[in-house]
Design a protein around this motif. Structure first.
Motif, PDB file in Angstrom:
ATOM      1  N   TYR A 103       0.729  -1.230   0.006  1.00  0.00           N
ATOM      2  CA  TYR A 103       0.008   0.025   0.076  1.00  0.00           C
ATOM      3  C   TYR A 103       0.807   1.270  -0.158  1.00  0.00           C
ATOM      4  CZ  TYR A 103      -4.273  -2.720   0.671  1.00  0.00           C
ATOM      5  OH  TYR A 103      -5.145  -3.790   0.533  1.00  0.00           O
ATOM      6  N   SER A 104       0.298   2.444  -0.384  1.00  0.00           N
ATOM      7  CA  SER A 104       1.041   3.501  -0.475  1.00  0.00           C
ATOM      8  C   SER A 104       2.390   3.810  -1.204  1.00  0.00           C
ATOM      9  CB  SER A 104       1.222   4.099   0.943  1.00  0.00           C
ATOM     10  OG  SER A 104       0.296   4.279   1.837  1.00  0.00           O
ATOM     11  N   ALA A 122      -3.477   3.650  -2.854  1.00  0.00           N
ATOM     12  CA  ALA A 122      -4.062   3.804  -1.730  1.00  0.00           C
ATOM     13  C   ALA A 122      -3.321   3.653  -0.471  1.00  0.00           C
ATOM     14  CB  ALA A 122      -5.404   3.180  -1.674  1.00  0.00           C
ATOM     15  N   ASP A 123      -3.728   4.380   0.650  1.00  0.00           N
ATOM     16  CA  ASP A 123      -3.173   4.257   2.007  1.00  0.00           C
ATOM     17  C   ASP A 123      -3.973   3.372   2.666  1.00  0.00           C
ATOM     18  OD1 ASP A 123      -1.433   6.439   1.283  1.00  0.00           O
ATOM     19  OD2 ASP A 123      -2.594   8.004   2.096  1.00  0.00           O
ATOM     20  N   SER A 124      -3.182   2.468   3.512  1.00  0.00           N
ATOM     21  CA  SER A 124      -3.816   1.458   4.496  1.00  0.00           C
ATOM     22  C   SER A 124      -4.223   2.306   5.726  1.00  0.00           C
ATOM     23  CB  SER A 124      -3.235   0.267   4.904  1.00  0.00           C
ATOM     24  OG  SER A 124      -3.381  -0.447   5.773  1.00  0.00           O
ATOM     25  N   ASP A 125      -5.519   1.724   6.446  1.00  0.00           N
ATOM     26  CA  ASP A 125      -5.858   2.219   7.684  1.00  0.00           C
ATOM     27  C   ASP A 125      -5.195   1.404   8.537  1.00  0.00           C
ATOM     28  OD1 ASP A 125      -7.847   4.181   6.848  1.00  0.00           O
ATOM     29  OD2 ASP A 125      -9.299   2.590   6.485  1.00  0.00           O
ATOM     30  N   ILE A 157      -8.690  -5.277  -0.065  1.00  0.00           N
ATOM     31  CA  ILE A 157      -8.446  -4.016  -0.273  1.00  0.00           C
ATOM     32  C   ILE A 157      -9.431  -2.863   0.309  1.00  0.00           C
ATOM     33  CG2 ILE A 157      -8.572  -1.940  -1.914  1.00  0.00           C
ATOM     34  CD1 ILE A 157      -7.274  -3.825  -4.037  1.00  0.00           C
ATOM     35  N   TYR A 158     -10.842  -3.454   0.574  1.00  0.00           N
ATOM     36  CA  TYR A 158     -11.653  -2.587   1.453  1.00  0.00           C
ATOM     37  C   TYR A 158     -11.389  -2.643   2.747  1.00  0.00           C
ATOM     38  CZ  TYR A 158     -15.841  -1.656   4.178  1.00  0.00           C
ATOM     39  OH  TYR A 158     -16.643  -0.995   5.015  1.00  0.00           O
ATOM     40  N   LYS A 160      -8.665  -3.015   4.303  1.00  0.00           N
ATOM     41  CA  LYS A 160      -7.607  -2.256   4.442  1.00  0.00           C
ATOM     42  C   LYS A 160      -7.790  -0.794   4.405  1.00  0.00           C
ATOM     43  CE  LYS A 160      -3.473  -3.166   4.575  1.00  0.00           C
ATOM     44  NZ  LYS A 160      -2.534  -3.341   5.774  1.00  0.00           N
ATOM     45  N   THR A 161      -8.527  -0.313   3.460  1.00  0.00           N
ATOM     46  CA  THR A 161      -8.729   1.091   3.165  1.00  0.00           C
ATOM     47  C   THR A 161     -10.138   1.660   3.589  1.00  0.00           C
ATOM     48  OG1 THR A 161      -9.705   0.789   0.920  1.00  0.00           O
ATOM     49  CG2 THR A 161      -7.360   1.134   1.215  1.00  0.00           C
ATOM     50  N   GLY A 221      -6.477   4.273  -5.512  1.00  0.00           N
ATOM     51  CA  GLY A 221      -5.730   5.354  -4.814  1.00  0.00           C
ATOM     52  C   GLY A 221      -5.419   6.375  -5.778  1.00  0.00           C
ATOM     53  N   LYS A 230     -15.926   5.983   0.958  1.00  0.00           N
ATOM     54  CA  LYS A 230     -15.365   5.548   2.260  1.00  0.00           C
ATOM     55  C   LYS A 230     -16.674   5.356   3.153  1.00  0.00           C
ATOM     56  CE  LYS A 230     -11.772   5.344   5.083  1.00  0.00           C
ATOM     57  NZ  LYS A 230     -10.116   5.141   5.090  1.00  0.00           N
TER      58      LYS A 230
END
Length: 258
Positions: A103-104, A122-125, A157-158, A160-161, A221, A230
């Motif tokens: 990610y990122s 995309a960035d991870s949460d 992916i959902y 994670k983000t 992302g 989101k």
């Protein structure tokens, strides 16, 4: 992890990691979320499935835990008709090699990895949020499996983000489907560019440029998609149950590095 491979060893895994393993001679990879204690939560076609009507349906048999004649002593048998399952790491890998999704990543690294389904801009949460989403969806489901629009990679992916693609007519947030569709699409879209050259290298280069551009634009992302939202796992499952997912306003996501 490097430019050519995302391969990792088991000792490096942490709860919340998005992992995957290639199936069917590297044609397709199966994705999931590692939640700790040797367990992986992943999305399979055990639930209702929308087929593609193509050879890809045959490959979907790989999208699930191993089907050994000897039941695994550590895995809980999944509920019939429920696509999100929990498996031990061995059953998830099904004899394959362990890889971790990135990610990122920078745009340069993203484009350098010509094969989709290995990384995202995309960035991870935070990991605790990722694990919560995965466990919640294990109990409440992730909708109907579809190889191009709602598959195991889309699920991971959902988790994670928290990002989801709203347009049900579009390809989902996963990179594998974009790669499968992108090759033939690039050949078609690059046809006008080929008129500018008769050199075989020039024609190949034009197809590569179109393919890379389509992959970048489709990434969740990239900031170029206008069908991304989101949404919490709780809100997602309640809306799926009553068919109100598409009434949510999409996000205006910033481009990477902005």
């Amino acid at each position: 992890m490097g430019l050519l491979s995302n391969r990792v060893d088991r000792a490096s895994l942490k709860p919340g990691d998005h992992i995957y393993s290639w199936r069917a001679a590297y044609v397709y990879a199966h994705h999931g979320i590692y939640v700790g204690d040797d367990k992986v939560i992943h999305f399979t076609r055990r639930g209702r499935e929308v087929g593609t009507g193509t050879f890809v349906d045959f490959l979907l048999v790989s999208s699930g835990p191993s089907r050994s004649l000897v039941p695994c002593e550590t895995c809980t048998p999944p509920e019939e008709g429920h696509g999100v399952v929990s498996s031990c790491l061995n059953c998830f890998l099904s004899g394959g090699i362990l890889y971790r999704f990135d990610y990122s990543v920078t745009p340069a690294l993203f484009l350098a990895k010509a094969r989709g389904g290995t990384c995202t801009l995309a960035d991870s949460d935070p990991s605790d949020v990722v694990v919560h989403r995965a466990n919640y969806l294990l109990e409440n489901g992730f909708g109907c499996y579809n190889v191009f629009k709602n598959n195991c990679e889309d699920f991971a992916i959902y988790c994670k983000t928290g990002l989801l693609v709203l347009d049900q007519g579009a390809i989902g947030q996963g990179g594998q489907a974009v790669s499968i569709v992108g090759g033939p699409l690039a050949a078609v879209l690059s046809a006008p560019l080929r008129l500018l050259t008769t050199n075989i290298y020039g024609m190949a280069a034009s197809a590569v440029v179109v393919y890379c551009a389509s992959r970048y634009a489709a990434d969740i992302g990239s900031g170029m998609r206008r069908d991304v939202v989101k949404i919490s796992a709780e809100d997602l499952t309640s809306r799926l149950a009553i068919g109100l997912l598409q009434v949510i306003e999409p996000l205006s996501l910033p481009a990477p590095g902005s």
